[in-house]
Every structure is written in structure tokens, then in C-alpha cells.
Design a protein around this motif. Structure first.
Motif, short mmCIF file in Angstrom:
data_model
loop_
_atom_site.label_atom_id
_atom_site.label_comp_id
_atom_site.label_asym_id
_atom_site.label_seq_id
_atom_site.Cartn_x
_atom_site.Cartn_y
_atom_site.Cartn_z
N GLU B 223 54.84 41.48 53.57
CA GLU B 223 55.50 41.26 54.86
C GLU B 223 56.96 41.65 54.72
O GLU B 223 57.57 41.42 53.67
CB GLU B 223 55.40 39.79 55.28
CG GLU B 223 54.00 39.41 55.71
CD GLU B 223 53.92 38.01 56.29
OE1 GLU B 223 52.92 37.72 56.92
OE2 GLU B 223 54.88 37.22 56.09
N SER B 225 60.84 42.80 57.03
CA SER B 225 61.58 42.99 58.27
C SER B 225 62.88 43.72 57.95
O SER B 225 63.17 43.98 56.78
CB SER B 225 61.85 41.64 58.92
OG SER B 225 62.37 41.84 60.22
N THR B 238 58.60 38.09 63.71
CA THR B 238 57.23 38.41 63.31
C THR B 238 57.34 39.64 62.43
O THR B 238 57.66 40.72 62.91
CB THR B 238 56.37 38.75 64.55
OG1 THR B 238 56.47 37.67 65.46
CG2 THR B 238 54.93 38.97 64.15
N ARG B 241 53.36 43.59 58.75
CA ARG B 241 52.42 43.07 57.76
C ARG B 241 51.54 44.21 57.28
O ARG B 241 50.93 44.92 58.06
CB ARG B 241 51.57 41.99 58.41
CG ARG B 241 50.76 41.23 57.43
CD ARG B 241 49.88 40.19 58.11
NE ARG B 241 48.92 39.75 57.10
CZ ARG B 241 49.18 38.81 56.20
NH1 ARG B 241 50.32 38.18 56.23
NH2 ARG B 241 48.29 38.50 55.28
N GLY B 257 55.30 44.19 63.53
CA GLY B 257 55.75 43.03 64.30
C GLY B 257 56.94 43.35 65.20
O GLY B 257 57.53 44.42 65.12
N LYS B 259 60.47 42.76 65.55
CA LYS B 259 61.54 42.26 64.67
C LYS B 259 62.85 42.26 65.45
O LYS B 259 63.55 43.26 65.51
CB LYS B 259 61.60 43.14 63.41
CG LYS B 259 60.25 43.16 62.69
CD LYS B 259 60.16 44.16 61.59
CE LYS B 259 60.21 45.60 62.03
NZ LYS B 259 59.10 46.03 62.90
#
Lengths: 613, 372
Positions: B223, B225, B238, B241, B257, B259
Motif C-alpha cells: 500500500e 500514497s 485510501t 493497493r 485509491g 489520495k
């Protein structure tokens, strides 16, 4: 427990409500009666779950072609139901509807019977597993003898006006017409034998595969089918030989200084004749001749249709490939398959999975399951070349000799018109011909009786070709986990549910089997037959009904592949993985949905093809 | 020989756990494997103890804790006062020399600006000052992140100050409450501190070398960001992923996600700020597929070296050979699946034929499959 059990979750059309496409009226008369859905058998047929066998038979079958499919369905069924007693599976029923083949499983539902069959299976399959290599060696001998016998089958182009003296003094107590009829019966008998050989070790081999696959999936839920297939795939299988021979011939052509002539060949037979005229050329042609049997029996199809042709039938295909190899060699590129790297990768991957297992007991089971799967892999990989390619290339041409005979007696106009008669009509025509020959009287056949059938049926077949079968018929089962259907067809509950939900209009996205990982976007080239392969431009994405081993050289120039038909173990999937190309197989409708020139994205990891319009 | 006050991260190994704490030990293991970890050193528990002794802090701390009752307000107050004690304590000349010397060596490798630009000549390399708790204190990961981490510390003097401040964070109200609950005496407490070069991360996140949902050891979950890892660890975005197949090293799935925020260095405030991510960028992947695979390869190496599935923190930022290098910031053993009792996939002594019959759906002839 098996495909046809469990409460229904939806219904596909009944076979009895499917209408005849316009122009195809009378299609039922083309096929043998027992292959048709019928009122007599309606209760069974209307309640069974039938799937369209688009994987093996994507096209309309000509009447004669059903003999091959009757043969293999009969053989696969008997092996399961009557020989090895595969616990939950009897056999497979087949029906023809509007020219397309549908199949339904016959399953064992009584737990007591399953248990009793399990004991028999353990005994009989156990015997084969234990003696696999030895049995496979013997299998190869008998299968090759069958092919030799088929090739040697004598079919006269015409019957003699008077039996020869030689014939007479051998006092056979028979006549040439009789031998012709016998040859036909022998051919059909051999076809059946080929199929019983084909399945003799196949289903139990698949069971060993499936056992290894399911163990790995349980241990590693995220493992992909392609990784599993990769762990078992050999690098020296028969299917890789034809292409390997072309590479050798390309090198030899360069060494002998005949490469330019080989590469420029547009009419290979003429080029061969010209090359024979000088010593270097002759040396090359002799090397070519030495490998044509059996390796040029590689078919451009699965051998189930008469129009599937081998390299021997159309030398342009291997010559085009050789031209490609010659060009690459002349540019100083390597054309060697990275066999060592492929093997090392396979070993590494296998060792890594093993190391990730958590207990000695699991590692022991992994070793045993893998060991058996590898043992059976030799047969699974090689049987198809021997039967589908080699045997059937010989057989279809042998059938054509009967066609030649019927053209000779003016019953037919063209040799291939024979394929418009079914397997029980051909012997009628043959008997009619030999009896007219014996009686020295006119026949209906020579006055157009059979030709009228052919003409009418050509129209019907054309009309049937424009019809697309539904993926299935009858009540959908709640669950589909029959091991045989899973292995042969990749049929799962999800598949059936997708079919039921199909038609919700997402035509810009196709789903299939994720056959070879990776993602690529490019220009589509729709290729429907091997003859169109020459249109493929470097860097395009190949979209085709099936990719067969003879197409493999094209994989060196494309950057992705999409096929209508095929599973994770199909040749296209294997070759794509070897070339590291993204591939999605078994999309069902790639060639009809995608147009040449479309920009498409092939995601071989998720099994999705996106058409950008 | 007396115990050192400073140990370079690559030397944190063997029996020096009580001296440097778990986090430093983990980083040391990564470095000895040749993995890219931002350079740094650990300030040992010996340094802590010497400092506490020299400033006679133990007595005051003990008193404040004894006087403190169980109420959160009292614990809050005690925490504040103890931290004040640390703030006003004096660092011995010897320790100061050692820290400044180590910091100078740490910065000697070159200076790079926060966004990977050439930086300002002579300006110090920003460092992170992080706690490295010892197992005797807070146990397995239960207080991970409770002590403070100071990002973007510039200059030796600031480093010294933040080491002391970090020591003070040993006495957060939560830690005080926890120890009171467990009857852990303050006398034996000590803390390691890590001083490490800052990675001005373009992207950062976490990686688990096992599928957290199925426990599949052949899969890696990543994961990430934009910016520093705080946004992912703190659950503020989020994250993207990715699932990667550990064995064949292919990206199996990617979910990008939304971000919305990123933590980045802001030269104006000389520290990190939380800034919005432009809407057009929010749904862009924070790392390329190649970077995902590189992360997975690193994860696989760490797992192999340390012998079990790992829970890792990573960052991608400017390094010595380019603007987007992958760094590992932390490694600790995965605890959820690794501690589960693993039942064998097959019961003992089944034969291949038993398993084949089971595969073929002949119940009773072989064991049922293990549920996952």
C-alpha cells in the motif's frame, strides 16, 4: 457434486425452442438421427444441462465431420464410465443443433456407487500411474503403428474393368469393390481406435494434474493457472519439435548458401524442385524431407474439421516461418529458444513454492503430487500431436481418397463434396457404386442423386454459419465442479453465471482465460485462418479463433494474442508464456467483436480485452 | 570496555538489542543484507542511562510517577512535567561530542535537497529522529508509534535536542498508563533513539510479504500514497493497493485509491506539512509497476533473510543514484498469520491416490479440504 446436479439457478433456452435459421430448413436431414434432439428422448433432453462445445467445435460441422466427434465423445465416455470408473462421472452425451455440437455430462449421484467406483478407480488408475512410462512407450508404438496402417490403407481411384491376373491368382475369393468397402469400414474403425488411444491415459492423467493444481490452489489461493501450467510444461515436447526443425533448416539454408532462395519461395513445391537441381540445394531438400514425417503433420487446427490442414498440405506456412528465421539470422539475431533459462525459471519457481509450504507433511504431499503430475505430463503433452495432428492429417487425406473415387464414378463433382455426406451415407454411395460396377448397370448416383444432396447442403451449411449458438441449453446447475469438465472445458460455476448474465451490453470488453501475464495495447489484426497469417504486421496483436502450434513462429513478431477458443493449457497459451506475450484465450467472440485496426488492450493477467472505440 | 553511546545502524545486531532497541536491530539486519536503508546511527540505552544519571532525573521521575494517580489528567500532567525535566536537562560534553561527530559523519556523504535537487551547498542533510523501544519495556509492537518521531531535523544542535526530546517521549501519558497497569517500574526504563537520514519521499507506504486476507505466503500486499508514509500509516487516505505474486514477481491486481492529502517537506517552515493533492493527481498511481516489483523483490529478500513474513515500511525518494530510489524504513515480523497454528494441508499419511479420489469428488475416500 457434478455439473448437472443441484437446484437450478436459471434457465438457458430449451433445445426444443431453438428455431432453424432462415435458409437452413432441412438441416436435420444432414446428420445421423441419434445426434439430434428428439421427441422420443424429450424428457431427458429437456432437463439436462447442455453446453455448446465451442472450445473443440466453434464452427458448423459438415455431416461427415461428425464421425470424428462421435468417436472422441464415445471414447472419452467409455474410459470414464466403463473402464476406469471415474467415481463421479459416467460419460458425455452429444447432440447437434443447427449444425453445432452441444454436450451434457452424465454423472453418478448415488454416494454408494461413487464409493464403489472409487475402489475400482484406485486399483485401475493406480496400475497406470505405477507403470506410466512403460505403458506410454507401448502406447507410442501402437499409436504410430495405427498411423502407419492408416497411411498404408489402399483405396483405389477407380475399380478395374476386369480384375488383374495377379489379383485372380492370389485367389482372394473376393473382388476390388469389396476391398473398397472394407477399406472404408477399416478407416472408421481406425478412427475410433485413434480416439480410444487418445483417451486411454488422458483422463487419469488429467486427474493427476487436477490433484496437483487443487493442492497448490489450496496452499496458495493466489497462484495462477498459468504458473501451475508452467511448473508442469516440458521444454522438449513434440509440439515444440516442428518449430525447432524449422530453426535448424533455416540455419542449414544459410550454411549451404540457399537461404535467399528458401526465403523468397512463394511456391514452395516449385522452389523444392529447383533446389533439387544443384548439390547444395539437394542437400537442403533432403534435410527437409527427412523431417516432414512426422513433424510437418502439424495441423493448423485441432484436427476435428476436414479443412484443418497440416504443413505437409500447405508448405507455404513452414516456408514463411523459415523466411522469418533466416531474416533474423541474417540480421545477426539469435533464434534459439532460451531453453536453459526456461528450465531454470521453472525449477526456481517450483522450489520457491515448495519452500513456502509450512510443514514437512505438506512438502511431502507437494513432492508426490508434483511427481505424479510430471510423470503423466509426458503423455498429456505429446498425445495431442500424435492423434490430433499427425493421425488426423493422415486420416483426412485418406478420406479424400474415397472422395476421389466418388468423383471418378461421377457421383460427386469435387473431392471435398464427400464431407457433405454423413458417415452412413458415404458407404451407401460406395455400395451403390460398387454394385453398379459389378452389375454393369446405370446407377442413381451417376445421375445426380448425391450431387443434389451436396448442393442443397452447401446452402444449408452457409445459412447455419450465420447463426450463433447460445452458450448453453436447459436448466443451469447451481454448481459446476465436475473435475472432467473443469479440466477439459474450464467450466466453472462462475462461467455459467457469466453466460446467464451475458448480453448486458458491454461489448467493448471481452473476458477470457488469463493465459499469459502482462498488459499491452496495440493494433488488432483479426486472422481467421492460417492463410491470412501473412497479413500480420510486426507489433500487432493477433486476434484469432484458435492458435495452433503451426502458428507459433508468428509469436515472434506479435506483441499480444487474443483467441476465441482455448484454455490455460492450449498451445497458444503455452507459446505466449514462452515468448512472454500477454494473451487472453477463450474469449468466445474475439474475432467477431474486434475488427482489424481496432486499438485494443490485452490484459493477460486479469483475462480482459478492452476495445478502445 | 564500557558500552558505547552511539552504534551505527549496520552494526546493530547480535546481542545489542537491549542497547539499541528493536527498530534499530531490524534496520541493522536490513543493512547487513545489503538492502537500501537510509544511513543512520542508534543512540544507545547506555547514553540514555548516563544522561538520566548525570542529570539526576531518576529521582524526580520516580517521585512524579509515584505521586501520579490513575486518572488520565494526572498522567497527562506527570507526562508533561517529566518531559519538561528532559527539556531542561543538560547533555554532557562527551555525549554531545559523540552525537555531533556521528551526525557530521552521517551528513558527510553529500547533501541533497528535499525534492532531490542539488540542495544548498553546506546545508545539513535533514534527518529523522525516531524512538527504538526495547522489548523489556513495551513488548511486541503494542506501543508502536506511541513515542514520537521527529522528521526533518536540520543541524547537529537540533539533533542533540531532539534526541533528548525523544527520550522524554518515553513518558507519554499512554505509556505511563500502560506501565502503571502492568506494574513496570520506571527505574529500569531505557530507550534507544535512531538518527537517520531523511528520505524526502515522493511516495511511501507499507508492505506485507503475505496476503493479509488469505494468509497466502506466495503473495505480497503493498500500500502506498504520495509523500511521506504518515498519510498511509495514519489512515488519512485510501492508499493505492497492489498485490504482487511473490514467486513469479508479477503484479496481480492494482486498486488506485483517492489520495487527497500528502505530507511533504516545506522549505518555508523547514518541516513537514500536510498538503492537498491536486484533484487531477489523486487517482494517479503513486508508484509505477516497475517500482511495485522492485518493492516486492526487496520484500522477498527481507523475508528470506529474516526467516519469516515481514511487515515493512518503505519510501521512494531521491537517493545517491537517482530521484526515485526505494528505501526500507522499517522491518518487523508479520504477527497475525505467522502466529496462527498452521494445520497441514493434508492429514498425515494420505497417499496420492487418496488425494486424487478426493479431487475427483469421491467423498469418504480422502479427507475434506482445509478451509482457508
Amino acid at each position: 457434486m457434478a455439473t448437472t446436479t443441484g437446484p437450478s439457478t436459471g434457465r438457458f433456452p430449451s433445445p426444443f425452442e431453438i428455431e432453424t435459421p432462415p435458409g437452413a430448413e432441412g438441416w436435420r436431414d444432414m446428420y445421423v438421427p441419434y445426434l439430434l434432439f428428439s421427441e422420443e428422448n424429450r424428457e431427458y433432453e429437456d432437463n439436462a444441462f447442455w453446453i455448446w462445445d465451442s472450445m473443440h467445435l466453434p464452427e458448423v460441422q459438415l455431416p461427415f465431420e461428425t464421425h470424428a466427434n462421435e468417436g472422441w465423445i464415445y471414447a472419452v465416455s467409455a474410459v470414464n464410465s466403463r473402464i476406469f470408473a471415474v467415481p463421479p462421472s459416467f460419460g458425455i452425451a452429444q447432440r447437434i443443433l443447427n449444425g453445432y455440437q452441444f454436450i451434457a455430462l452424465s454423472t453418478v449421484t448415488d454416494p454408494k456407487e461413487i464409493e464403489a467406483r472409487a475402489a475400482v478407480y484406485a486399483e485401475r488408475a493406480g496400475y497406470y500411474y505405477q507403470h506410466w512410462d512403460e505403458l506410454f512407450e507401448r502406447w507410442k508404438v501402437k499409436a504410430e503403428k495405427l498411423i502407419t496402417d492408416m497411411a498404408a490403407l489402399e483405396i483405389p481411384e477407380r475399380l478395374p474393368d476386369l480384375e488383374t491376373e495377379q489379383f485372380f491368382y492370389a485367389h482372394p475369393g473376393a473382388n476390388s469393390g469389396q476391398f473398397l468397402l472394407k477399406a472404408y469400414a477399416t478407416l472408421l474403425q481406425m478412427d475410433l481406435t485413434a480416439w480410444t488411444y487418445h483417451f486411454e491415459m488422458l483422463n487419469i492423467g488429467y486427474a493427476a494434474y487436477l490433484n496437483f493444481f487443487m493442492f497448490c490452489r489450496q496452499a496458495f489461493p493466489g497462484i495462477t493457472d498459468q504458473t501451475l501450467a508452467h511448473m508442469l510444461s516440458g521444454t522438449e515436447t513434440m509440439y515444440l519439435r516442428p518449430d525447432g526443425e524449422l530453426r535448424k533448416l533455416a540455419r542449414l539454408a544459410i550454411d549451404l548458401g540457399v537461404a535467399d532462395r528458401v526465403a523468397a519461395a512463394t511456391d514452395p513445391n516449385r522452389t523444392i524442385a529447383v533446389l533439387r537441381a544443384d548439390p547444395k540445394g539437394r542437400e537442403w531438400v533432403e534435410a527437409l524431407d527427412a523431417v516432414r514425417q512426422p513433424w510437418f503433420n502439424l495441423s493448423n487446427g485441432n484436427g476435428l474439421y476436414h479443412h484443418h490442414q497440416s504443413w505437409n498440405d500447405d508448405l507455404r506456412v513452414p516456408f514463411k516461418s523459415m523466411a522469418g528465421y533466416i531474416a533474423r539470422l541474417q540480421r545477426g539475431e539469435s533464434i534459439d529458444r532460451p531453453v536453459k533459462e526456461i528450465n531454470e525459471r521453472k525449477e526456481r519457481i517450483t522450489a520457491e513454492y515448495r519452500a513456502l509450504l509450512q510443514s514437512d507433511e505438506d512438502r511431502r504431499a507437494f513432492d508426490q503430487n508434483l511427481g505424479l503430475a510430471k510423470t503423466v505430463a509426458t503423455f498429456i503433452e505429446d498425445h495431442a500431436f500424435i492423434i490430433h495432428d499427425w493421425y488426423h492429417s493422415v486420416e483426412w487425406n485418406k478420406v479424400r481418397e474415397f472422395g476421389k473415387f466418388l468423383v471418378g464414378v461421377r457421383f460427386l463433382d469435387e473431392v471435398d463434396d464427400l464431407f457433405y455426406l454423413n458417415r452412413w451415407e458415404v458407404p451407401q454411395a460406395l455400395f451403390e457404386a460398387v454394385s453398379a460396377w459389378a452389375s454393369v448397370t446405370p446407377s442413381r448416383g451417376e445421375h445426380g442423386y448425391w450431387k443434389r444432396f451436396v448442393t442443397k447442403r452447401k446452402g444449408i451449411v452457409e445459412a447455419l454459419r450465420s447463426w450463433t449458438p447460445p452458450p448453453a441449453l436447459g436448466p443451469a446447475p447451481a454448481e459446476s465442479n465436475d473435475p472432467i469438465m473443469l479440466m477439459l472445458y474450464g467450466l466453472t460455476t462462475e462461467h455459467i453465471q457469466t453466460w446467464l448474465g451475458a448480453g448486458d451490453g458491454r461489448a467493448n470488453e471481452l473476458h477470457g482465460v488469463a493465459a499469459s501475464a502482462g498488459r499491452v495495447t496495440g493494433t488488432a489484426r483479426v486472422v481467421r485462418s492460417v492463410n491470412e497469417l501473412s497479413q500480420v504486421q510486426e507489433g500487432e496483436i493477433l486476434v484469432c479463433p484458435l492458435t495452433e502450434p503451426s502458428w507459433s513462429p508468428i509469436f515472434a513478431t506479435i506483441k499480444g494474442a487474443v483467441s476465441d477458443i482455448g484454455g490455460i493449457m492450449s498451445h497458444s497459451a503455452i507459446i505466449s508464456r514462452e515468448y512472454g506475450l500477454p494473451a487472453v484465450v477463450g474469449t468466445g467472440s474475439g474475432t467477431t467483436t474486434i475488427k482489424t485496426g481496432d486499438t485494443i488492450t490485452v490484459d493477460g493477467t486479469s483475462g480482459t480485452v478492452t476495445i478502445h472505440r | 570496555m564500557s558500552e558505547p553511546a552511539v552504534i551505527w545502524l549496520e552494526d546493530c545486531g547480535g546481542d545489542c538489542g537491549p542497547l539499541v532497541g528493536g527498530k534499530a536491530l531490524g534496520l541493522g539486519a536490513l543493512l547487513r543484507e545489503g538492502l537500501r536503508v537510509p544511513a543512520g546511527f542508534a543512540v544507545t540505552t547506555r547514553a540514555y542511562r548516563d544522561h538520566v544519571d548525570a542529570n539526576r532525573l531518576a529521582e524526580d521521575i520516580g517521585r512524579l510517577l509515584r505521586e501520579c494517580d490513575d486518572s488520565p489528567a494526572a498522567q497527562q500532567r506527570a507526562a508533561q512535567e517529566i518531559r519538561q525535566l528532559f527539556e531542561h536537562s543538560r547533555v554532557s560534553a562527551q555525549l554531545e561530542d559523540e552525537l555531533l561527530g556521528a551526525h557530521e559523519r552521517l551528513c558527510a556523504g553529500g547533501v541533497r535537497g528535499p525534492r532531490g535537487d542539488a540542495g544548498v551547498a553546506g546545508s545539513p542533510w535533514p534527518v529523522a529522529v525516531r524512538s527504538s523501544a526495547t522489548a523489556e519495556d513495551l513488548g511486541e509492537a503494542s506501543f508502536a508509534g506511541q513515542q514520537e518521531t521527529y522528521l526533518w531535523i536540520l543541524g547537529g544542535e537540533q539533533v542533540v535536542r531532539h534526541v533528548v526530546r525523544c527520550w522524554g517521549s518515553l513518558f507519554t501519558p499512554q505509556a505511563i498508563a500502560y506501565r502503571a497497569h502492568r506494574n513496570i517500574a520506571a527505574d529500569d526504563l531505557a530507550m534507544g533513539v535512531i538518527v537517520q537520514r531523511m528520505v524526502p519521499a515522493e511516495a511511501a507506504g507499507v508492505m506485507l510479504t503475505i496476503d493479509p486476507v488469505t494468509g497466502d505466503r506466495s503473495q505480497i500486499a503493498i500500500e502506498g500514497s504520495f509523500g511521506l508514509g504518515a498519510a498511509v500509516v495514519g489512515g488519512e487516505v485510501t492508499p493505492d493497493r497492489f498485490c504482487v505474486d511473490k514467486v513469479v514477481l508479477e503484479v496481480r491486481s492494482r486498486a488506485i485509491g483517492a489520495k487527497t492529502v500528502a505530507y511533504r517537506f516545506d522549505p518555508a517552515v523547514q518541516g513537514t506539512v500536510r498538503e492537498p493533492v491536486p484533484p487531477a493527481q489523486q487517482h494517479e498511481p503513486c508508484v509505477s509497476d516497475e517500482e511495485v516489483l522492485e518493492l516486492a523483490r526487496l520484500g522477498k529478500r527481507v523475508e528470506r533473510a529474516l526467516g519469516r513474513p515481514q511487515d515493512l515500511e518503505w519510501a521512494i525518494g531521491p537517493g545517491e543514484s537517482g530521484p526515485r530510489e526505494v528505501f526500507l524504513l522499517q522491518a518487523r515480523p508479520e504477527t497475525v498469520w505467522s502466529q496462527k497454528q498452521t494445520t497441514p494441508l493434508v492429514p498425515p499419511n494420505t497417499s496420492v491416490m487418496d488425494r486424487i479420489l478426493h479431487t475427483l469428488g469421491a467423498p469418504g475416500s480422502a479427507p475434506p479440504p482445509r478451509g482457508i
